[in-house]
Design a protein around this motif. Structure first.
Motif, PDB file in Angstrom:
ATOM      1  N   THR A   1      -6.184   6.007  13.492  1.00 23.00           N
ATOM      2  CA  THR A   1      -6.714   4.649  13.495  1.00 23.00           C
ATOM      3  C   THR A   1      -8.192   4.669  13.093  1.00 23.00           C
ATOM      4  OG1 THR A   1      -5.193   4.108  15.260  1.00 23.00           O
ATOM      5  CG2 THR A   1      -7.011   2.577  14.887  1.00 23.00           C
TER       6      THR A   1
ATOM      7  N   ALA B   1      -6.786   3.619   3.341  1.00 26.78           N
ATOM      8  CA  ALA B   1      -6.982   3.176   4.719  1.00 26.78           C
ATOM      9  C   ALA B   1      -5.633   2.963   5.413  1.00 26.78           C
ATOM     10  CB  ALA B   1      -7.803   1.893   4.742  1.00 26.78           C
ATOM     11  N   ALA B   2      -4.744   2.310   4.718  1.00 25.26           N
ATOM     12  CA  ALA B   2      -3.453   1.990   5.327  1.00 25.26           C
ATOM     13  C   ALA B   2      -2.646   3.235   5.634  1.00 25.26           C
ATOM     14  CB  ALA B   2      -2.674   1.049   4.411  1.00 25.26           C
TER      15      ALA B   2
ATOM     16  N   ALA C   1      -3.995   6.212   6.353  1.00 24.47           N
ATOM     17  CA  ALA C   1      -4.748   7.217   7.092  1.00 24.47           C
ATOM     18  C   ALA C   1      -3.919   7.648   8.307  1.00 24.47           C
ATOM     19  CB  ALA C   1      -6.088   6.661   7.530  1.00 24.47           C
ATOM     20  N   GLN C   2      -4.151   8.882   8.712  1.00 29.22           N
ATOM     21  CA  GLN C   2      -3.347   9.384   9.818  1.00 29.22           C
ATOM     22  C   GLN C   2      -3.824   8.877  11.157  1.00 29.22           C
ATOM     23  OE1 GLN C   2      -3.318  13.627   9.107  1.00 29.22           O
ATOM     24  NE2 GLN C   2      -1.087  13.564   9.160  1.00 29.22           N
TER      25      GLN C   2
ATOM     26  N   GLY D   1     -11.066   1.418   5.672  1.00 22.74           N
ATOM     27  CA  GLY D   1     -10.956  -0.004   5.373  1.00 22.74           C
ATOM     28  C   GLY D   1     -12.322  -0.662   5.301  1.00 22.74           C
TER      29      GLY D   1
ATOM     30  N   SER E   1      -8.323   4.860   9.448  1.00 25.36           N
ATOM     31  CA  SER E   1      -7.951   3.580   8.836  1.00 25.36           C
ATOM     32  C   SER E   1      -9.111   2.597   8.896  1.00 25.36           C
ATOM     33  CB  SER E   1      -6.760   2.965   9.581  1.00 25.36           C
ATOM     34  OG  SER E   1      -5.593   3.699   9.304  1.00 25.36           O
ATOM     35  N   LEU E   2      -9.695   2.484  10.106  1.00 31.91           N
ATOM     36  CA  LEU E   2     -10.783   1.508  10.279  1.00 31.91           C
ATOM     37  C   LEU E   2     -11.970   1.863   9.402  1.00 31.91           C
ATOM     38  CD1 LEU E   2     -10.742   0.912  14.155  1.00 31.91           C
ATOM     39  CD2 LEU E   2      -9.711  -0.476  12.361  1.00 31.91           C
TER      40      LEU E   2
ATOM     41  N   PHE F   1       0.806  -1.223   0.000  1.00 32.54           N
ATOM     42  CA  PHE F   1       0.000   0.000   0.000  1.00 32.54           C
ATOM     43  C   PHE F   1       0.840   1.274   0.000  1.00 32.54           C
ATOM     44  CE2 PHE F   1      -2.804  -3.142   2.206  1.00 32.54           C
ATOM     45  CZ  PHE F   1      -3.612  -3.371   1.115  1.00 32.54           C
ATOM     46  N   GLY F   2       2.036   1.217  -0.547  1.00 32.42           N
ATOM     47  CA  GLY F   2       2.837   2.420  -0.711  1.00 32.42           C
ATOM     48  C   GLY F   2       3.486   2.854   0.604  1.00 32.42           C
TER      49      GLY F   2
ATOM     50  N   LEU G   1      -7.953   0.498   0.111  1.00 30.43           N
ATOM     51  CA  LEU G   1      -7.122  -0.043   1.188  1.00 30.43           C
ATOM     52  C   LEU G   1      -5.830   0.764   1.333  1.00 30.43           C
ATOM     53  CD1 LEU G   1      -7.615  -3.905   0.787  1.00 30.43           C
ATOM     54  CD2 LEU G   1      -8.568  -2.377   2.534  1.00 30.43           C
TER      55      LEU G   1
END
Lengths: 631, 375
Positions: B309, B303-304, B306-307, B316, B312-313, B3-4, B300
Motif C-alpha cells: 500500500t 501504482a495500482a 505495487a505490492q 500514485g 501504491s500511495l 491498469f492491467g 498509475l
C-alpha cells in the motif's frame, strides 16, 4: 517478519481495490483537467487564432518610412546647381548605452563637441522615442569618421549614419533664385499636416524654404517608400520583410544660365541691387541676381543663431531677394510706357513738341517740378524726350492722361501685381490709383501726384522683375508672358516641358506706336544725345534701353541734389532697362542699384555687359526656328 | 481493467527481463526520453538557436537520469524505514532556509553549503509524499478521521514553511503531493467534501494574510491581463499571443516569431509551452499532452500494481503530482491559472526541479521492479 504479518492481517486485496478505485477517479480527474486545457487551447489556437495572429504580426512587423532622394536642379545647359551629397553624422541610441553621460563626455573629448551641443543632445535623448537614433554630431569630416570607426567597438550603441543632404555648389550665386532647403520645423509640420502631406514626409528631414526649392517642393520631394521590417522586443531590426522603394523627386531644368548669372553677380560686386534677365519670347528667366547674397549651405546644415542674426541684422539686407521683393521707384524707366499710352490715347503724336525750360508747373499751383537738367532741354519731341529722359515732357503727358488711364494701362504691364514667377518670395509693388491712395493714405488723389507718376516716382514702386516683365511685353509689341525659372521637369517617365503661360496681350490702337516708343529707347543707347550712349557704344547689335534715377530722399523745394553731401544711403537709386536685338528681342534686362547715383552711368554699363555676355555665349537667333509660329 | 492485471505481472516476474533485473521500467524510460528530446528541441528554438542552453540541459538531464536510475536500484522498503527521520531533517532544513537562507529573486529558497547552493524545498517534494504514504499505510485503510487530520498537519508544516519563503508554486505542489496520498488512501468522500469546504474557507486567509502583493497581482492579472499590459500582464499577453498565433499546425520549428524575436519572456524556462504551441500548433500540443497522459497512465499502472500500500500511495502521489506540474504550467501559460513558478516537466530548461522529477520516477521504477515473490 512483523511487517509481513501485518500485511497479511490487513486485507491487502481490499486496500488494493480501494486504491484502484481512487486511481481510476484520479485518472478521470486527469482526463477532465486535460479536457479543460485542450478546450482552452482550442479557443486560443483555433477560435481566436486570427486575432492572435494579427497581434503577433503587430508585435513583430514595423513599417519604416524611407526618404526619397530629392530631385536635382540643373541650369539650361545641364550644369548642376543643387546636388545631393552624402553627409555623415554621429548618432547614438540611448537605450543601447549603459552610461550615456559617460559615453557622450568621452566622445565629446575625442571629437571636440561643444558643451552646448552635448546638453542639447542629452535633452533630446530624454524626450525622443525609444530606440531612435539621435544625432550627437553632424557633418562629420572624413577624419572624424575615421576616428569614430577606429574606436567604435569601445562604444556600443553609436553609429555613423550617412544621409544625403542638399549641397549648392555655386554657393551664394543662386541663393535668391534656387533658394535652399533646411530642417523641417514645427510650422512646416503644421502646414504639411493641413495639406495632408505629412505621411509623405515621414522620413524626410529637410524641406524647401526659399526660392525654387520651396515653390517646386512637391515636384522635388518625391514619394516616400516603406520598408517593412521585423523587429524584436527591443525594437532592433532583425530582417526586412518587404520593401517598397521610394520614388525619387523629379529633377528641374532651369532656363537660367549659370554663366550669365555668375557674370551678373560679378558685375554687382560690392553693390546693393538686382539684375534680372529674361527671354521675352517665353518669359524664361536667364539670370536673377540679388546682391549682396549669402551662402545657402549653412542653412542646409543648420545655421548657427549667431550667423543667422548677423545676416538678419546686416544693413545690406542680404536676406531680401531684391529681384522679386525689392520695391524701387521705377523712375524714368517707365517713360517709354507712358509714351506708348500718350500715343495710344492721342495725347501726343511723335511730332508733338513741348518746351522745356527746366521746370514744370501745374496751372494755379506755385510749386515747380524740376527737370534733372537745370536749364532744361528746350524744345523736345517724343523721341528726344525718351532719349534724353526729359521730365517736363512726361509731366505734361501724365497730367493730360490722368491717373486713371495711367493706372489702367500700367496694370496691363503687370505693375502692382505679382508677376507669377515660380518663386514665392515676391512683392507686388505699388501701382498707385485713386482708390489705392484713399485706402492706403486716406487722402484723395491730387494732380500733383499724377505729375510724379509721370516720371515713375511718387508712390509708384516696382520690383526689378516687374520692370523686366513690363519692358519685355513692350519689346514683343504687347505679347504677354509669365516669367518662369523652370523650363522642364525631368521625371522617370520623361521630360515634362512647361508650356509658356499665355496671357492676354496688350493691344494698342496702332501697332506703329510700339515702334515709335521703342525708337526712343533705341536712341537712348545709340544716338548722340542718348543718356546711355557711352554705356552702349560700339555694340555688335542694336538695342533699346531706358535709364532711371530714382530719388530715395526727397529734396525740399529748390534744394539741389549734391551726392557729395548726402549720406551714402540717401544717394539715388540707379535703374536701367534694356532689350536686344531691336528687331527680334531675345533678352530683356532690368538693373537696379541702390544708392549709386544716376542710372545711365551706373546701371546701364551693367545691362550692357549682361547683354554682351549673352551674345558672346548664346548669341542671337536671327531666324526664328522652323515649326514655331511667329507671333 | 484499466491498469492491467497482477497475473500478467506475476508471470513476468517468474521470468524477469533484462530491464527488470536492472530495475528499469523500459516503457517509462522511453516515454521520458521522448519527452526530454522534445524539450531539447524547443529549448534550442527558444534559446535563439544556440547549442549553449541545449548542451547545458543535456548535462543536467544526464545527471537527473543518473539519479533516477540510481534511485530505481533502491528498494522502496528503505524509504519507508527512513520516512520519519528524513521528514524531520527536511523540515529542519526548511526552517534553516528561513533563518540563514540565501536570498535570490526576492525569495529565500537556498542554503549555501559553500561548494553549492541547495534548495531543501525540492527534496521535500519527495519526502512529504513518502512520509504521508508511510504514515497512512501504517494502519489499515481507509484511514480514520484522526489519522487523516494528523496527516494534514504533517503536510501543512512544510507547505507553510515553503510558502513563507515565499515559493507559492513549490508549496502548492508539496501540498498537492500530500493531499494525493490522503485521497488515494481512500479517505471517505464526506471528509473530502469537508476538506473542500475548509479549503474554500481558507482562501480569504490565503489572500489577505499569506499572499504577497506580487502574488495577488498575478491572480488579478489572470482575470484581466490587459489592465497592466507592460507590467504583470505582459507575460500572459505575450504567451497567449504566441499560443494563439500558432494555430492548428503551428509556425514550424524555429519559426515562432514571438519567441525568436524575444517578445516572449522566460521562453526557455516556465513559458516554454508557449514556444512549443507557437511552433507546433494545436496538433503538436495534443501530441505533447498525449505523451504526458501516457506517462501518467504508466505511473498509475505502476501504482495500482505495487505490492505494498505504501508503494501504491507513493507511486500514485508522485504520478499525480507530475501531472499537476503539467496542468499548472500549461494552465498558467495559456492564461487560465495565475502565474506561479512551475516549470513544464522535463521540457522547461532548468536544474533542480528536473532532478526531483526524475528522482520521483526513479522511485516509481524502484517500486515497480523490487518485488518479492508471493506464493
Amino acid at each position: 517478519m512483523a511487517a509481513r504479518k501485518r500485511i497479511t492481517i490487513r486485507d491487502r486485496q481490499a486496500e488494493a481495490a480501494l486504491f484502484y478505485r481512487r486511481a481510476v477517479v484520479a485518472l478521470l480527474a486527469v482526463f477532465a483537467m486535460l479536457a479543460l486545457l485542450v478546450s482552452n487551447l482550442y479557443k486560443l489556437q483555433v477560435t481566436r487564432h486570427e486575432d492572435f495572429n494579427t497581434r503577433s504580426n503587430d508585435n513583430r512587423i514595423r513599417v519604416l518610412p524611407v526618404a526619397p532622394n530629392r530631385g536635382l536642379i540643373y541650369d539650361r545647359n545641364g550644369i548642376l546647381l543643387a546636388d545631393n551629397r552624402p553627409v555623415y553624422s554621429l548618432e547614438l541610441v540611448p537605450e543601447e548605452i549603459d552610461d550615456l553621460t559617460a559615453t557622450v563626455t568621452s566622445l565629446a573629448e575625442m571629437l571636440a563637441i561643444s558643451e552646448e551641443r552635448q546638453q542639447k543632445f542629452l535633452e533630446q535623448s530624454r524626450v525622443s522615442r525609444r530606440f531612435k537614433k539621435i544625432p550627437l554630431l553632424e557633418n562629420l569630416t572624413e577624419q572624424e569618421v575615421a576616428l569614430i570607426s577606429v574606436s567604435q567597438h569601445q562604444y556600443p550603441g553609436i553609429y555613423v549614419e550617412a544621409r544625403l543632404k542638399r549641397y549648392y555648389p555655386f554657393g551664394d550665386a543662386l541663393t535668391h533664385a534656387v533658394g535652399y532647403v533646411a530642417k523641417i520645423n514645427k510650422r512646416d509640420l503644421e502646414n504639411l499636416d493641413k495639406a495632408g502631406k505629412l505621411a509623405n514626409y515621414k522620413a524626410t528631414r529637410d524641406i524647401g524654404k526659399q526660392g525654387l526649392e520651396r515653390y517646386y517642393e512637391d515636384v522635388l520631394h518625391g514619394t516616400v517608400g516603406y520598408q517593412e521590417v521585423e523587429v524584436n522586443n527591443r525594437g532592433r531590426i532583425t530582417r526586412t520583410v518587404a520593401f517598397e522603394p521610394p520614388v525619387p523627386g523629379s529633377d528641374l531644368r532651369l532656363s537660367l544660365d549659370i554663366q550669365l548669372q555668375l557674370k551678373a553677380q560679378e558685375l554687382l560686386t560690392g553693390m546693393r541691387g538686382a539684375v534680372v534677365a529674361l527671354d521675352p519670347r517665353d518669359g524664361s528667366v536667364l539670370a536673377l541676381v540679388s546682391a549682396p547674397s549669402y551662402d545657402p549651405n549653412p542653412f542646409v546644415q543648420g545655421i548657427s543663431g549667431k550667423a543667422y542674426r548677423a545676416l538678419l541684422n546686416s544693413d545690406d539686407r542680404p536676406l531680401i531677394n531684391r529681384t522679386t521683393q525689392g520695391q524701387y521707384p521705377p523712375a524714368s524707366t517707365v517713360k517709354p510706357l507712358l509714351a506708348l499710352l500718350a500715343l495710344n490715347e492721342g495725347v501726343v503724336t511723335p511730332e508733338t513738341r513741348v518746351w522745356d525750360p527746366g521746370w514744370f508747373r501745374i496751372e494755379g499751383v506755385k510749386r515747380k517740378y524740376r527737370d534733372w537738367k537745370k536749364w532744361g532741354h528746350g524744345w523736345v519731341d517724343l523721341y528726344s524726350a525718351i532719349e534724353q529722359s526729359c521730365n517736363i515732357y512726361f509731366f505734361d503727358a501724365a497730367t493730360k492722361l490722368g491717373i486713371d488711364k495711367i493706372d489702367e494701362f500700367a496694370s496691363q504691364f503687370g505693375f502692382g501685381e505679382y508677376t507669377g514667377i515660380d518663386i514665392r518670395e515676391e512683392s507686388a509693388g505699388v501701382q498707385p490709383s485713386r482708390s489705392w491712395k484713399r485706402a492706403r493714405h486716406g487722402q484723395p488723389w491730387y494732380l500733383g501726384d499724377t505729375v510724379n507718376i509721370g516720371i515713375g516716382q511718387g508712390y509708384w514702386t516696382a520690383t526689378p522683375l516687374q520692370l523686366a516683365h513690363a519692358i519685355g511685353i513692350m519689346a514683343r509689341h504687347g505679347d504677354n508672358f509669365t516669367p518662369r525659372m523652370v523650363q522642364s521637369i525631368q521625371t522617370d517617365s520623361g521630360n515634362i516641358q512647361l508650356p509658356p503661360d499665355q496671357r492676354p496681350p496688350v493691344q494698342l490702337k496702332k501697332d506703329t506706336y510700339w515702334d515709335e516708343a521703342i525708337e526712343g529707347m533705341r536712341r537712348v543707347n545709340h544716338s548722340e544725345h542718348g543718356t546711355a550712349r557711352k554705356a552702349f557704344a560700339d555694340t555688335s547689335y542694336v538695342s533699346a534701353g531706358k535709364s532711371g534715377t530714382a530719388q530715395v530722399f526727397s529734396l525740399k523745394q529748390d534744394e539741389e541734389y549734391d551726392a557729395e553731401k548726402l549720406n551714402k544711403r540717401k544717394h539715388d537709386n540707379a535703374m536701367f532697362v534694356a532689350f536686344a536685338p531691336l528687331n527680334n528681342p531675345q533678352i530683356v534686362v532690368a538693373v537696379a542699384i541702390e544708392n549709386q547715383g544716376g542710372g545711365s552711368s551706373n546701371a546701364a554699363p551693367i545691362a550692357r555687359a549682361v547683354i554682351d555676355h549673352y551674345v558672346e555665349t548664346t548669341g542671337f537667333e536671327s531666324i526664328l526656328p522652323i515649326g514655331i509660329p511667329t507671333p | 481493467m484499466i491498469f492491467g492485471s497482477v497475473e500478467r505481472l506475476e508471470a513476468q516476474m517468474r521470468k524477469p527481463s533484462i530491464w527488470f533485473k536492472l530495475h528499469i521500467d523500459a516503457y517509462l524510460l522511453m516515454l521520458l526520453l521522448v519527452l526530454m528530446a522534445v524539450g531539447l528541441m524547443v529549448i534550442y528554438s527558444a534559446g535563439g538557436q544556440s547549442m549553449d542552453l541545449g548542451t547545458r540541459q543535456i548535462i543536467r538531464l544526464s545527471v537527473a537520469v543518473f539519479v533516477m536510475l540510481a534511485l530505481a536500484q533502491i528498494n522502496p522498503e528503505n524509504y519507508r524505514r527512513w520516512a520519519y527521520p528524513i521528514y524531520v531533517i527536511g523540515t529542519l532544513m526548511l526552517v534553516a532556509v528561513l533563518l540563514v537562507g540565501v536570498v535570490g529573486k526576492g525569495a529565500q529558497r537556498w542554503i549555501d553549503l559553500g561548494f553549492m547552493r541547495f534548495q531543501p524545498s525540492e527534496i521535500m517534494k519527495l519526502i512529504v509524499p513518502i512520509a504521508a504514504a508511510h504514515f497512512l499505510a501504517s494502519d489499515a485503510l481507509p484511514a480514520r478521521v484522526g489519522k487523516v487530520i494528523l496527516a494534514f498537519v504533517l503536510i501543512l508544516i512544510p507547505t507553510l514553511l515553503i510558502a513563507r519563503q515565499p515559493d507559492l508554486g513549490t508549496s502548492l505542489l508539496i501540498a498537492a503531493s500530500g493531499v494525493f496520498v490522503i485521497f488515494l488512501a481512500g479517505v471517505s468522500w464526506k471528509l473530502i467534501a469537508a476538506g473542500a469546504v475548509a479549503l474554500a474557507g481558507f482562501i480569504p486567509v490565503l489572500w489577505f494574510y499569506l499572499m504577497r502583493d506580487y502574488q495577488r497581482q498575478r491572480v488579478l492579472t489572470l482575470f484581466d491581463p490587459e489592465r497592466d499590459p507592460l507590467g504583470s500582464g505582459y507575460h500572459i499577453i505575450q504567451s497567449t499571443i504566441a499560443i494563439g498565433s500558432g494555430g492548428i499546425s503551428g509556425k514550424g520549428w524555429l519559426q515562432g516569431t514571438q519567441s525568436q524575436l524575444e517578445f516572449l519572456p522566460e521562453r526557455h524556462t516556465d513559458f516554454i509551452f508557449a514556444v512549443f504551441s507557437e511552433e507546433f500548433g494545436l496538433t503538436g500540443v495534443i501530441l505533447l499532452l498525449l505523451l504526458y497522459l501516457l506517462i501518467v497512465f504508466r505511473g498509475l499502472y505502476i501504482a495500482a500494481n505495487a505490492q505494498t500500500t505504501f508503494g501504491s500511495l507513493l507511486a500514485g502521489s508522485i504520478t499525480l503530482t507530475f501531472f499537476v506540474y503539467v496542468f499548472v504550467n500549461i494552465g498558467m501559460v495559456s492564461g487560465i491559472l495565475p502565474v506561479v513558478g512551475v516549470p513544464l516537466p522535463l521540457v522547461s530548461y532548468g536544474g533542480t526541479s528536473m532532478v526531483t522529477l526524475l528522482a520521483g520516477f526513479g522511485i516509481l521504477m524502484g517500486i515497480h521492479t523490487h518485488r518479492r515473490m508471493i506464493i
